[in-house]
Design an enzyme around this catalytic site. Structure first.
Site, PDB file in Angstrom:
ATOM      1  N   GLY A 102       3.226  -4.371  -2.674  1.00 61.74           N
ATOM      2  CA  GLY A 102       2.499  -3.453  -1.950  1.00 61.74           C
ATOM      3  C   GLY A 102       1.692  -3.394  -1.456  1.00 61.74           C
ATOM      4  CB  CYS A 103       0.373  -0.249   1.651  1.00 67.46           C
ATOM      5  SG  CYS A 103       1.754  -1.213   2.960  1.00 67.46           S
ATOM      6  CB  VAL A 104      -2.914   1.277  -1.771  1.00 72.60           C
ATOM      7  CG1 VAL A 104      -4.598   1.269  -1.945  1.00 72.60           C
ATOM      8  CG2 VAL A 104      -2.670   1.607  -0.488  1.00 72.60           C
TER       9      VAL A 104
END
Lengths: 104, 170
Positions: A102-104
């Site tokens: 995931g990016c965040v």
């Protein structure tokens, strides 16, 4: 990279050295992995690593820093203190899991 | 156990060498959709051990103004990437609806709203700076801004602080 040895044990790892088989990990191995990247495991470290393990087992994905904070209950600030500079990757490495996607 | 198996590599987390990598992000937009690129990249860089400074200027001030930061909007108007007839964007209530939809989608992928995202960035060691000219134009003081904003500084001061940094203008 398939088989490699860590502390006399044969395990499967990727090119960077992250374990690729969930079941080849145990807490003794985690201690070795942690010491290899200069992390001295305390109860707080274990809390994070155990959360990553159980969360991965349930969801099939490595928790991001935000998830360890919001779901695992360990603050972002603490994570940066426990696993300096690159908490997400360091936690994943010690927990024998892939890097978070995931990016965040 | 076998002795002919090579030892596993150890990932390089570059702890020992002080890379000195810095990232400066100038946030100049106040739309909901344009607030996120800077926040996501700042967060990612911090997670890689990079020193990050965000400078909020012009419309980007909305991202750190207490009264507005939780209420940024997204509009279809002027945004052809929504692939909707532009006339639809002008219908009363459309911006509210589009904003609600986008907020739901953002939350759906586990990404926090703007105030909470800033909180996470600060907890990760990120630095927030407000633009002096914008503050003066909008008659805003430090008290009007998100508490973690470290200061209202002018453009030269920001350039000084981010010497040697890679820079993103959003």
């Amino acid at each position: 990279m398939p088989l490699a040895s860590i502390d006399g044990r044969s395990v499967h790892v990727d090119d960077e050295g992250f374990l690729t088989e969930y079941d080849e990990w145990d807490e003794d191995l985690a201690k070795v992995l942690a010491s290899q990247i200069g992390v001295d495991m305390t109860d707080d470290h274990w809390k994070a690593i155990r959360f990553l393990r159980s969360d991965f087992k349930e969801h099939g994905e490595t928790a991001t820093i935000r998830r360890v904070d919001v779901v695992g209950g360990i603050s972002t600030k603490d994570l940066f203190r426990l696993f300096p500079k690159k908490p997400a990757k360091k936690m994943a490495y010690i927990a024998g899991l892939p890097k978070p996607r995931g990016c965040v | 156990m076998s002795t002919d198996i090579a030892p596993a590599p150890v990932p390089k987390f570059d702890d020992d060498e002080e890379t000195g990598r810095k990232l400066a992000i100038i946030c100049s937009k106040g739309n909901l959709d344009m607030a996120y690129p800077g926040l996501v990249l700042a967060n990612a860089a911090l997670g890689e051990g990079v020193e990050v400074h965000l400078f909020f200027t012009f419309w980007g001030f909305d991202m750190i103004t207490k009264k507005r930061m939780g209420n940024l909007k997204f509009t279809v108007l002027g945004n052809t990437a929504t692939h909707m007839p532009q006339g639809v964007g002008g219908i009363p209530g459309m911006t509210t609806m589009a904003t609600a939809m986008m907020k739901k989608q953002i939350a759906g992928v586990g990404v926090p709203d703007v105030p909470e995202f800033l909180e996470q960035i600060v907890a990760s060691g990120g630095h927030l700076w407000a633009c002096r000219m914008s503050a003066d134009m909008m008659h805003l003081e430090k008290d009007d801004l998100y508490d973690a904003v470290e200061g209202i500084i002018n453009a030269s001061e920001f350039i000084e602080k981010t010497e040697g940094a890679q820079l993103l203008f959003i």
